[in-house]
Design a protein around this motif. Sequence first.
Motif, PDB file in Angstrom:
ATOM      1  N   GLU A  83      29.726  43.171  52.939  1.00 42.18           N
ATOM      2  CA  GLU A  83      29.521  44.152  54.002  1.00 42.18           C
ATOM      3  C   GLU A  83      29.400  45.545  53.372  1.00 42.18           C
ATOM      4  N   PRO A  84      28.746  46.470  54.066  1.00 45.15           N
ATOM      5  CA  PRO A  84      28.582  47.832  53.503  1.00 45.15           C
ATOM      6  C   PRO A  84      29.906  48.476  53.097  1.00 45.15           C
ATOM      7  N   ARG A  85      30.992  48.204  53.810  1.00 40.97           N
ATOM      8  CA  ARG A  85      32.280  48.825  53.470  1.00 40.97           C
ATOM      9  C   ARG A  85      32.879  48.282  52.171  1.00 40.97           C
ATOM     10  N   ASP A  86      32.278  47.257  51.600  1.00 39.27           N
ATOM     11  CA  ASP A  86      32.720  46.749  50.306  1.00 39.27           C
ATOM     12  C   ASP A  86      32.153  47.572  49.148  1.00 39.27           C
ATOM     13  N   SER A  87      31.271  48.492  49.443  1.00 37.84           N
ATOM     14  CA  SER A  87      30.677  49.334  48.401  1.00 37.84           C
ATOM     15  C   SER A  87      31.766  50.154  47.720  1.00 37.84           C
ATOM     16  N   ALA A  88      31.825  50.044  46.408  1.00 36.79           N
ATOM     17  CA  ALA A  88      32.902  50.675  45.633  1.00 36.79           C
ATOM     18  C   ALA A  88      32.625  50.403  44.156  1.00 36.79           C
ATOM     19  N   VAL A  89      33.514  50.926  43.305  1.00 39.58           N
ATOM     20  CA  VAL A  89      33.508  50.546  41.889  1.00 39.58           C
ATOM     21  C   VAL A  89      34.664  49.575  41.682  1.00 39.58           C
ATOM     22  N   TYR A  90      34.362  48.438  41.099  1.00 42.18           N
ATOM     23  CA  TYR A  90      35.360  47.402  40.852  1.00 42.18           C
ATOM     24  C   TYR A  90      35.664  47.360  39.352  1.00 42.18           C
ATOM     25  N   PHE A  91      36.942  47.506  39.027  1.00 38.44           N
ATOM     26  CA  PHE A  91      37.372  47.487  37.632  1.00 38.44           C
ATOM     27  C   PHE A  91      38.192  46.238  37.344  1.00 38.44           C
ATOM     28  N   CYS A  92      38.002  45.720  36.150  1.00 42.73           N
ATOM     29  CA  CYS A  92      38.847  44.671  35.611  1.00 42.73           C
ATOM     30  C   CYS A  92      39.637  45.273  34.452  1.00 42.73           C
ATOM     31  N   ALA A  93      40.893  44.882  34.322  1.00 44.85           N
ATOM     32  CA  ALA A  93      41.732  45.368  33.239  1.00 44.85           C
ATOM     33  C   ALA A  93      42.540  44.201  32.686  1.00 44.85           C
ATOM     34  N   SER A  94      42.935  44.307  31.423  1.00 42.78           N
ATOM     35  CA  SER A  94      43.791  43.271  30.852  1.00 42.78           C
ATOM     36  C   SER A  94      44.865  43.903  29.985  1.00 42.78           C
ATOM     37  N   SER A  95      45.936  43.142  29.776  1.00 49.42           N
ATOM     38  CA  SER A  95      47.031  43.650  28.952  1.00 49.42           C
ATOM     39  C   SER A  95      47.842  42.486  28.405  1.00 49.42           C
ATOM     40  N   ALA A  96      48.617  42.806  27.376  1.00 54.55           N
ATOM     41  CA  ALA A  96      49.646  41.899  26.865  1.00 54.55           C
ATOM     42  C   ALA A  96      50.990  42.559  27.125  1.00 54.55           C
ATOM     43  N   LEU A  97      52.048  41.776  27.146  1.00 55.74           N
ATOM     44  CA  LEU A  97      53.376  42.305  27.452  1.00 55.74           C
ATOM     45  C   LEU A  97      53.746  43.419  26.492  1.00 55.74           C
ATOM     46  N   GLY A  98      54.174  44.545  27.060  1.00 54.27           N
ATOM     47  CA  GLY A  98      54.570  45.678  26.231  1.00 54.27           C
ATOM     48  C   GLY A  98      53.418  46.515  25.717  1.00 54.27           C
ATOM     49  N   GLN A  99      52.220  46.212  26.156  1.00 54.18           N
ATOM     50  CA  GLN A  99      51.030  46.939  25.719  1.00 54.18           C
ATOM     51  C   GLN A  99      50.367  47.630  26.906  1.00 54.18           C
ATOM     52  N   GLN A 101      47.454  48.766  29.601  1.00 56.85           N
ATOM     53  CA  GLN A 101      46.312  48.100  30.220  1.00 56.85           C
ATOM     54  C   GLN A 101      45.025  48.757  29.742  1.00 56.85           C
ATOM     55  N   HIS A 102      44.045  47.910  29.446  1.00 58.06           N
ATOM     56  CA  HIS A 102      42.728  48.385  29.028  1.00 58.06           C
ATOM     57  C   HIS A 102      41.720  48.007  30.110  1.00 58.06           C
ATOM     58  N   PHE A 103      40.883  48.958  30.459  1.00 56.54           N
ATOM     59  CA  PHE A 103      39.937  48.779  31.551  1.00 56.54           C
ATOM     60  C   PHE A 103      38.520  48.545  31.041  1.00 56.54           C
ATOM     61  N   GLY A 104      37.783  47.712  31.771  1.00 59.54           N
ATOM     62  CA  GLY A 104      36.359  47.597  31.551  1.00 59.54           C
ATOM     63  C   GLY A 104      35.635  48.808  32.121  1.00 59.54           C
ATOM     64  N   ASP A 105      34.315  48.835  31.935  1.00 53.96           N
ATOM     65  CA  ASP A 105      33.517  49.971  32.396  1.00 53.96           C
ATOM     66  C   ASP A 105      33.259  49.950  33.903  1.00 53.96           C
ATOM     67  N   GLY A 106      33.652  48.865  34.560  1.00 55.24           N
ATOM     68  CA  GLY A 106      33.504  48.794  36.011  1.00 55.24           C
ATOM     69  C   GLY A 106      32.147  48.259  36.446  1.00 55.24           C
ATOM     70  N   THR A 107      32.128  47.765  37.680  1.00 55.20           N
ATOM     71  CA  THR A 107      30.877  47.365  38.335  1.00 55.20           C
ATOM     72  C   THR A 107      30.710  48.243  39.565  1.00 55.20           C
ATOM     73  N   ARG A 108      29.610  48.975  39.609  1.00 48.65           N
ATOM     74  CA  ARG A 108      29.332  49.819  40.772  1.00 48.65           C
ATOM     75  C   ARG A 108      28.550  48.995  41.771  1.00 48.65           C
ATOM     76  N   LEU A 109      29.163  48.683  42.899  1.00 44.00           N
ATOM     77  CA  LEU A 109      28.585  47.791  43.908  1.00 44.00           C
ATOM     78  C   LEU A 109      28.136  48.586  45.122  1.00 44.00           C
ATOM     79  N   SER A 110      26.879  48.374  45.505  1.00 43.34           N
ATOM     80  CA  SER A 110      26.343  48.998  46.712  1.00 43.34           C
ATOM     81  C   SER A 110      25.825  47.905  47.623  1.00 43.34           C
ATOM     82  N   ILE A 111      26.344  47.865  48.839  1.00 39.02           N
ATOM     83  CA  ILE A 111      25.922  46.882  49.836  1.00 39.02           C
ATOM     84  C   ILE A 111      25.133  47.633  50.915  1.00 39.02           C
ATOM     85  N   LEU A 112      23.878  47.272  51.056  1.00 39.26           N
ATOM     86  CA  LEU A 112      23.002  47.985  51.990  1.00 39.26           C
ATOM     87  C   LEU A 112      23.024  47.363  53.377  1.00 39.26           C
TER      88      LEU A 112
END
Lengths: 112, 109
Positions: A83-99, A101-112
């Motif tokens: 749906e159009p309201r889902d338009s946003a930037v979606y980020f994925c991040a990962s980490s190990a315990l005690g470290q 979080q590192h983020f990806g560059d994101g996906t810019r999503l546009s729903i028309l």
Amino acid sequence: DAGVIQSPRHEVTEMGQEVTLRCKPISGHNSLFWYRQTMMRGLELLIYFNNNVPIDDSGMPEDRFSAKMPNASFSTLKIQPSEPRDSAVYFCASSALGQPQHFGDGTRLSIL
Amino acid sequence: GIQVEQSPPDLILQEGANSTLRCNFSDSVNNLQWFHQNPWGQLINLFYIPSGTKQNGRLSATTVATERYSLLYISSSQTTDSGVYFCAVERWGNTPLVFGKGTRLSVIA
């Protein structure tokens, strides 16, 4: 070492279509997070996994959203139907315990 | 849940000036990170600093965990420092980050 890899970087699609976002975490990291960034709500958690198991999906907006982590090196976030309201930037991040979080560059999503 | 407040919300600096950004949080935390979101939208890790002081070039950060705040110092600012600076905290290990609303920094030549 490669960082967190997300694909696609940009996605433009029409309302009602299925959208699949992909994430490859950093090798050796056992936690994976999906965040969404919007102007109104800022950066907020959608769902996270520890050791490939979903721990908290309370941030997933509704049943149209689903996420899977079939193995330690891959995760998907699906929106069906989009749906159009889902338009946003979606980020994925990962980490190990005690470290940090590192983020990806994101996906810019546009729903028309 | 834990609350994270950042100040100021917006900041305009002349190139070469120094600045201090503040992050207050409402409960004890396991981890605190500072990020810079550049004009291309990338979230760049600046510091992983649950307590103490760290420095990286012109940037430094201090977290006083007992008083629940962290400070990010930018010295001799450059136009490339422009963007949004986020503070984020992790309540326990391997749990999600809770983000503040950010400080939007504009450095003008």
